[in-house]
Design a protein around this motif. Structure first.
Motif, PDB file in Angstrom:
ATOM      1  N   ARG A   1       0.841  -1.206   0.000  1.00 13.72           N
ATOM      2  CA  ARG A   1       0.000   0.000   0.000  1.00 13.72           C
ATOM      3  C   ARG A   1       0.875   1.255   0.000  1.00 13.72           C
ATOM      4  O   ARG A   1       0.618   2.209  -0.743  1.00 13.72           O
ATOM      5  CB  ARG A   1      -0.911   0.000   1.230  1.00 13.72           C
ATOM      6  CG  ARG A   1      -1.908   1.179   1.237  1.00 13.72           C
ATOM      7  CD  ARG A   1      -2.604   1.309   2.581  1.00 13.72           C
ATOM      8  NE  ARG A   1      -1.687   1.730   3.631  1.00 13.72           N
ATOM      9  CZ  ARG A   1      -1.268   2.991   3.789  1.00 13.72           C
ATOM     10  NH1 ARG A   1      -1.660   3.950   2.936  1.00 13.72           N
ATOM     11  NH2 ARG A   1      -0.456   3.298   4.773  1.00 13.72           N
ATOM     12  N   LEU A   2       1.921   1.241   0.822  1.00 14.85           N
ATOM     13  CA  LEU A   2       2.833   2.386   0.880  1.00 14.85           C
ATOM     14  C   LEU A   2       3.566   2.566  -0.450  1.00 14.85           C
ATOM     15  O   LEU A   2       3.746   3.691  -0.921  1.00 14.85           O
ATOM     16  CB  LEU A   2       3.833   2.191   2.021  1.00 14.85           C
ATOM     17  CG  LEU A   2       3.253   2.264   3.439  1.00 14.85           C
ATOM     18  CD1 LEU A   2       4.232   1.697   4.452  1.00 14.85           C
ATOM     19  CD2 LEU A   2       2.895   3.707   3.800  1.00 14.85           C
ATOM     20  N   ALA A   3       3.984   1.451  -1.060  1.00 15.15           N
ATOM     21  CA  ALA A   3       4.679   1.533  -2.343  1.00 15.15           C
ATOM     22  C   ALA A   3       3.763   2.096  -3.423  1.00 15.15           C
ATOM     23  O   ALA A   3       4.181   2.904  -4.259  1.00 15.15           O
ATOM     24  CB  ALA A   3       5.193   0.154  -2.738  1.00 15.15           C
ATOM     25  N   ARG A   4       2.497   1.664  -3.424  1.00 16.10           N
ATOM     26  CA  ARG A   4       1.538   2.190  -4.412  1.00 16.10           C
ATOM     27  C   ARG A   4       1.272   3.672  -4.171  1.00 16.10           C
ATOM     28  O   ARG A   4       1.081   4.452  -5.095  1.00 16.10           O
ATOM     29  CB  ARG A   4       0.235   1.393  -4.353  1.00 16.10           C
ATOM     30  CG  ARG A   4       0.307   0.036  -5.048  1.00 16.10           C
ATOM     31  CD  ARG A   4      -1.082  -0.553  -5.241  1.00 16.10           C
ATOM     32  NE  ARG A   4      -1.743  -0.792  -3.957  1.00 16.10           N
ATOM     33  CZ  ARG A   4      -1.622  -1.899  -3.242  1.00 16.10           C
ATOM     34  NH1 ARG A   4      -0.842  -2.882  -3.677  1.00 16.10           N
ATOM     35  NH2 ARG A   4      -2.264  -2.046  -2.105  1.00 16.10           N
ATOM     36  N   GLN A   5       1.263   4.059  -2.901  1.00 15.14           N
ATOM     37  CA  GLN A   5       1.066   5.476  -2.572  1.00 15.14           C
ATOM     38  C   GLN A   5       2.192   6.324  -3.171  1.00 15.14           C
ATOM     39  O   GLN A   5       1.940   7.405  -3.712  1.00 15.14           O
ATOM     40  CB  GLN A   5       1.021   5.653  -1.048  1.00 15.14           C
ATOM     41  CG  GLN A   5       0.687   7.074  -0.595  1.00 15.14           C
ATOM     42  CD  GLN A   5       0.636   7.178   0.928  1.00 15.14           C
ATOM     43  OE1 GLN A   5       0.465   6.181   1.635  1.00 15.14           O
ATOM     44  NE2 GLN A   5       0.795   8.383   1.432  1.00 15.14           N
ATOM     45  N   ALA A   6       3.415   5.807  -3.094  1.00 10.33           N
ATOM     46  CA  ALA A   6       4.548   6.519  -3.703  1.00 10.33           C
ATOM     47  C   ALA A   6       4.410   6.536  -5.220  1.00 10.33           C
ATOM     48  O   ALA A   6       4.679   7.552  -5.874  1.00 10.33           O
ATOM     49  CB  ALA A   6       5.860   5.861  -3.288  1.00 10.33           C
ATOM     50  N   ALA A   7       3.982   5.405  -5.807  1.00 16.65           N
ATOM     51  CA  ALA A   7       3.831   5.324  -7.256  1.00 16.65           C
ATOM     52  C   ALA A   7       2.779   6.292  -7.774  1.00 16.65           C
ATOM     53  O   ALA A   7       2.886   6.793  -8.900  1.00 16.65           O
ATOM     54  CB  ALA A   7       3.472   3.893  -7.665  1.00 16.65           C
ATOM     55  N   ASP A   8       1.791   6.582  -6.960  1.00 14.35           N
ATOM     56  CA  ASP A   8       0.754   7.531  -7.357  1.00 14.35           C
ATOM     57  C   ASP A   8       1.330   8.926  -7.592  1.00 14.35           C
ATOM     58  O   ASP A   8       0.709   9.759  -8.245  1.00 14.35           O
ATOM     59  CB  ASP A   8      -0.344   7.599  -6.292  1.00 14.35           C
ATOM     60  CG  ASP A   8      -1.214   6.333  -6.278  1.00 14.35           C
ATOM     61  OD1 ASP A   8      -1.185   5.590  -7.285  1.00 14.35           O
ATOM     62  OD2 ASP A   8      -1.884   6.096  -5.262  1.00 14.35           O
TER      63      ASP A   8
END
Length: 613
Positions: A257-264
């Protein structure tokens, strides 16, 4: 001119010019000034000459956000005078009125750089005054310089007090420095409170740094807690360590979830690092799932890894589709790695179709590789055609590679032809390589002919190399002729060598002439080498004269050598003279470590030692 060479702004206020001028005049000149001298001076220097050119030109000022609008007229120096100032006044320190006027009339945002210029000239009192005024106006760079000055004299308490004052005034950089100092000193609560306070103002750097410091010290829980606060405050960089920490703790869902937040926010680093972790653990499906998420966020490196993983899984069509997708986005690494993988695992026959398609699509590296393959297969005509096609596209590596292979096959005629084609395309290295080969074979005639071809194409290094080899086999006449030819084309190494040869044969005037020519080309090594040779022969006066020439041409090492020689000889008066010259030229930082104790409080603009301040 002094203002511009010390990197002040292009547009200089009239008030600054008026008051700075005083100490550039003698007492008699200053006393004889008319009451309207400034009006007359500005009228004369602003009058156009040679068309629309004026020494000074009044300009209108555009003020950027946060800048300071001058209170009166501003002027800009003519470009040619600015360049003249750099050349003619580089070894001069501006007088006291210049520094005082800058302090009084220039906007604070111009003073930090001028403080640096003062420090570089060992005018420490003025550096401190200028930095102080800039720091009071909120310049964090000037504040950092002041802190360094306090610490250099061992006053850590003074440095911390200064940071504390700036932090209380809202300076985020000073606050961040203070956080680090307090944490190192064991003031953990104070450090944490201040880091949070800075983050509330929108700058999370101190919080992230403190979190990392805590985690590295083994305080994982505290570090993660602070890093989470930084992430909650909008710091995307904080998401990467948080994702790793959560993954290490087995909280995969939260890590992703944190990685996807950064990818956003277009930072796919965390997603790809997690994908590679999954791959290393043998979880290919999970790795691909994460990599696809990164690819969906336009990460072409993710496409490359997906292509390689699909190829390894036997899905060649999907591997190619992904590699071409990356190429269409401007990144050909996926195609290159996929072709290499096929060549290594299945042979060239498997890789060649994709290689040819990529070459047809204009990927020059593929043309080069196909040329090499054709050469190895004995199809020389095709190899040369592909190499020329690559050269036409701006890459001569294929031609150079073919030259090396023809040399190994001792096909000299073909090698020379291809080397000349490479030279015509701007790459003379293959010709130089052929020269070296002919030298080894002692084929001097061919070596010289090829070296001349390289020289005609603008590369005289082969002539120099050939001259050195001729000298080694005691063909001094041939060596001299070739070295002179290279030197006449301003080959610096040839000029230096010829200068040493002339010195060794006793032709000192010619040796110096050649060394001066090198100096004119921006290299003072010739003068310094001759100086060392003269010193070795016991001719110290001649050696210092040459060193001074090198120093006049801008050589820092020559000036430092003069200072060292004078100090070693016990001539401290002479050493101080050249130390002042170094300081006036902005080279104080080079002499300060060894000789700064001579003037513990710095120098005044006129060169006299500053009293304690």
């Amino acid at each position: 001119m002094d203002a511009r060479r010390l990197s002040l702004v292009l547009q200089l206020p009239q008030d600054f010019l008026e008051h700075a001028a005083a100490d550039y005049l003698t007492d008699d000149e200053y006393g004889n000034l008319a009451d309207d001298w400034l009006v007359q001076a500005l009228k004369e220097t602003s009058s156009p000459v040679h068309g629309n050119l004026a020494l000074l030109r009044r300009t209108r000022t555009r003020v950027s956000s946060g800048g300071t609008m001058p209170s009166g007229p501003v002027y800009r120096l003519a470009d040619f005078l600015e360049q003249l100032g750099y050349r003619e006044r580089q070894s001069l320190c501006p007088p006291d009125s210049f520094w005082q006027s800058a302090f009084d009339f220039l906007p604070p945002d111009d003073l930090a750089d001028l403080g640096d210029a003062a420090e570089h000239r060992f005018r420490l009192r003025w550096a401190w005054l200028l930095w102080s005024k800039a720091a009071e106006a909120g310049d964090s760079t000037a504040l950092a310089s002041l802190v360094s000055m306090y610490e250099a004299i061992g006053d850590r308490e003074g440095a911390e007090d200064l940071l504390q004052q700036a932090a209380e005034a809202g300076d985020s950089q000073a606050s961040a420095d203070l956080v680090g100092r307090w944490e190192d000193a064991g003031k953990h609560d104070e450090a944490e409170r201040l880091a949070r306070h800075i983050a509330e103002r929108g700058d999370t750097r101190a919080l992230v740094d403190l979190a990392s410091k805590r985690a590295n010290a083994g305080k994982q829980e505290s570090g993660q807690h602070l890093m989470q606060q930084a992430a909650d405050a909008g710091d995307i960089a904080a998401l990467l360590p948080l994702a790793f920490w959560r993954d290490d703790a087995g909280e995969r869902e939260e890590a992703e979830r944190l990685a996807r937040q950064a990818a956003d926010t277009d930072d796919t680093t965390a997603l790809m690092l997690l994908a590679q972790r999954r791959e290393a653990a043998g979880e290919r499906e999970e790795a691909e799932r994460l990599a696809r998420q990164a690819a969906d966020a336009d990460d072409t490196t993710a496409l490359m890894w997906l292509a390689l993983w699909r190829e390894e899984a036997g899905d060649s069509a999907e591997a190619e589709r992904l590699a071409w997708q990356a190429a269409d986005a401007g990144d050909t690494h996926a195609l290159a790695n996929l072709m290499l993988r096929r060549e290594l695992s299945e042979g060239r026959q498997s890789a060649e179709p994709l290689m040819r398609r990529s070459a047809e699509a204009g990927i020059v590296a593929s043309l080069m590789m196909l040329a090499v393959w054709a050469e190895e297969a004995g199809d020389r005509g095709e190899a040369e055609r592909l190499a020329r096609q690559a050269a036409d596209a701006g890459n001569t590596k294929a031609l150079a590679t073919l030259v090396e292979r023809r040399i190994r096959a001792e096909d000299w005629e073909s090698a020379e032809r291809l080397a000349q084609q490479a030279a015509d395309a701007g790459n003379t290295t293959p010709l130089a390589t052929l020269v070296e080969q002919r030298i080894r074979a002692e084929d001097w005639e061919s070596a010289e002919r090829l070296a001349q071809q390289a020289a005609d194409a603008g590369n005289t290094d082969a002539l120099y190399s050939l001259a050195v080899k001729r000298a080694q086999v005691e063909d001094h006449e041939g060596a001299e002729r070739l070295m002179r030819q290279a030197a006449d084309s301003d080959n610096v190494v040839a000029l230096l060598t010829l200068s040493q040869w002339r010195e060794e044969t006793g032709d000192r005037s010619e040796a110096e002439r050649l060394a001066r020519r090198v100096s004119e080309l921006g290299n003072t090594n010739g003068l310094q080498t001759l100086a060392a040779m003269r010193a070795q022969a016991g001719e110290l006066g001649s050696a210092e004269r040459l060193l001074q020439e090198a120093a006049d041409a801008g050589s820092i090492s020559a000036l430092l050598e003069i200072i060292k020689r004078r100090a070693q000889a016990g001539d401290w008066k002479g050493a101080e003279h050249f130390m002042r010259r170094a300081a006036d030229s902005g080279l104080a930082l080079f002499i300060q470590p060894s000789y700064g104790h001579i003037w513990p409080h710095g120098l005044e603009p006129d060169g006299t030692p500053t009293e304690q301040w």
